[in-house]
Design an enzyme around this catalytic site. Structure first.
Site, PDB file in Angstrom:
ATOM      1  N   CYS A 129     -15.494  85.112  42.408  1.00  0.00           N
ATOM      2  CA  CYS A 129     -15.181  84.151  41.358  1.00  0.00           C
ATOM      3  C   CYS A 129     -15.762  82.762  41.660  1.00  0.00           C
ATOM      4  O   CYS A 129     -16.423  82.158  40.802  1.00  0.00           O
ATOM      5  CB  CYS A 129     -13.669  84.072  41.157  1.00  0.00           C
ATOM      6  SG  CYS A 129     -12.713  83.822  42.673  1.00  0.00           S
ATOM      7  N   HIS A 176      -8.978  77.886  40.419  1.00  0.00           N
ATOM      8  CA  HIS A 176      -9.626  77.086  41.455  1.00  0.00           C
ATOM      9  C   HIS A 176     -10.162  75.795  40.820  1.00  0.00           C
ATOM     10  O   HIS A 176     -10.521  75.779  39.644  1.00  0.00           O
ATOM     11  CB  HIS A 176     -10.841  77.813  42.054  1.00  0.00           C
ATOM     12  CG  HIS A 176     -10.567  79.187  42.567  1.00  0.00           C
ATOM     13  ND1 HIS A 176      -9.698  79.452  43.585  1.00  0.00           N
ATOM     14  CD2 HIS A 176     -11.109  80.385  42.218  1.00  0.00           C
ATOM     15  CE1 HIS A 176      -9.696  80.748  43.849  1.00  0.00           C
ATOM     16  NE2 HIS A 176     -10.547  81.331  43.029  1.00  0.00           N
TER      17      HIS A 176
END
Length: 344
Positions: free
Chosen positions: A140, A221
């Site tokens: 990711c 994130h």
């Protein structure tokens, strides 16, 4: 119809299965589960046959689930395999099962790069996957970084070096036994973190260093980027590059985007399945130019960002569609934000 078998039906696997099922040129022929839990029953409810390892049959039958077959049966029934197993299990599956069969396999970023012939990001190196037996969709964070850098490169903005600072989510929302509680954890303490070298498996000539910490949140994130450009570019030129590039979203503070939670709330309001946000969410207000230095901050939704990449990887490996037609098809079927995007 491309027959797709999915090994692993957890956080990533179930999202890939749903995305594949939405494509008019693909069909999910089955998913492999290890545990007969609620996710297995959801898979059945969505019409995905359940496969498992031979020594797990009794557990599934006791739970009222009749397996359609073994992992070997699923591989045989598939034109291509997506391995969405936990970290390192994909490599074990390769050694135990995949190498016996002449079927292409797409691994996830939890595996080391050498598990595959090529690491993959649709925007950056779609064509490199054609005809490969083993392809790895990068993680990711690597996907987010690669998209941002590739957006600049594709729009003629040169990069001398990139320095990316990552505040990683401590765990996925359902991982109740994982992640820091009231702590900030070096992830790792050494520099660079693995993300920079991983980006270089795709953008091989990029000068990049990454640092990462894990923080006690679960939603997304956050990346803080310093990018030295090869020349002086205007902020408008950089913004335009991001606006035009598929799978990048510009979030404006004036529109209410002041945090990652607002991005997830936006996904909810859009009616996105599981509140997913596969686009990189760049905070427009953070984009700053000082001479040839570019600064920006952006969010990466760890649960969904690699899902469209897996769909494109299937077409890339099998040579079904050229790059931009596949990306556009995937984005439209998954209802990603396509307004203002240029596919080609």
């Amino acid at each position: 119809m491309i027959k797709v078998g999915i090994i692993g039906y957890g956080t990533i696997g179930k999202r890939i299965a749903d995305a594949v099922a939405m494509q008019d040129d693909m069909k999910v022929v089955g998913v492999l589960k290890v545990t007969p839990d609620y996710e297995a029953k959801i898979a059945l409810a969505r019409g995905f046959p359940i496969y498992t390892y031979s020594d797990r049959f009794d557990k599934f039958k006791k739970a009222g689930i009749e397996p359609a077959g073994t992992i070997e049966d699923l591989i045989k029934a598939s034109d291509i395999i997506i391995d969405a197993s936990p970290e390192d299990v994909g490599r074990e599956n390769k050694e135990k099962y995949y190498q016996r069969y002449d079927k292409p396999v797409i691994f996830q970023g939890g595996e080391e790069a050498d598990v595959a012939d090529v690491s993959f990001n649709a925007l950056a190196n779609y064509e490199e996957a054609k005809g490969r037996r083993y392809v790895r969709v990068v993680s990711c964070n690597t996907t987010g970084i690669t998209r941002v850098l590739t957006s600049l490169i594709l729009n003629g903005i040169g990069i001398k070096k990139a320095r990316i600072f990552i505040a990683r989510r401590g765990a996925d929302p359902k991982e109740h036994k994982k992640g820091p509680i009231n702590d900030v954890v070096l992830n790792p303490a050494t520099v660079p973190s693995h993300h920079g070298p991983d980006v270089q498996t795709i953008l091989k000539d990029i000068d990049i260093v990454t640092m990462a910490i894990a923080v006690p949140v679960t939603i997304m994130h956050m990346h803080m980027a310093y990018i030295e450009l090869s020349s002086t570019y205007t902020k408008d030129a950089v913004i335009e590059a991001f606006v035009k590039t598929p799978r990048i979203f510009l979030a404006d503070v004036g529109s209410g985007f002041q945090s990652l939670a607002h991005v997830i709330e936006y996904a909810r309001d859009l009616g996105r399945s599981r509140s997913d946000f596969p686009e990189v969410a760049i905070f427009r207000d953070s984009v700053t130019i000082r001479g040839n230095e570019l600064y920006l901050m952006y969010g990466v939704h760890q649960e969904s960002i690699v899902v469209p990449e897996n769909v494109d990887a299937i077409r890339a490996v099998l040579g079904i569609l050229p790059k931009w037609r596949s990306i556009e098809k995937t984005d439209k079927t998954l209802k990603l934000i396509t307004e203002g995007k240029v596919y080609g």
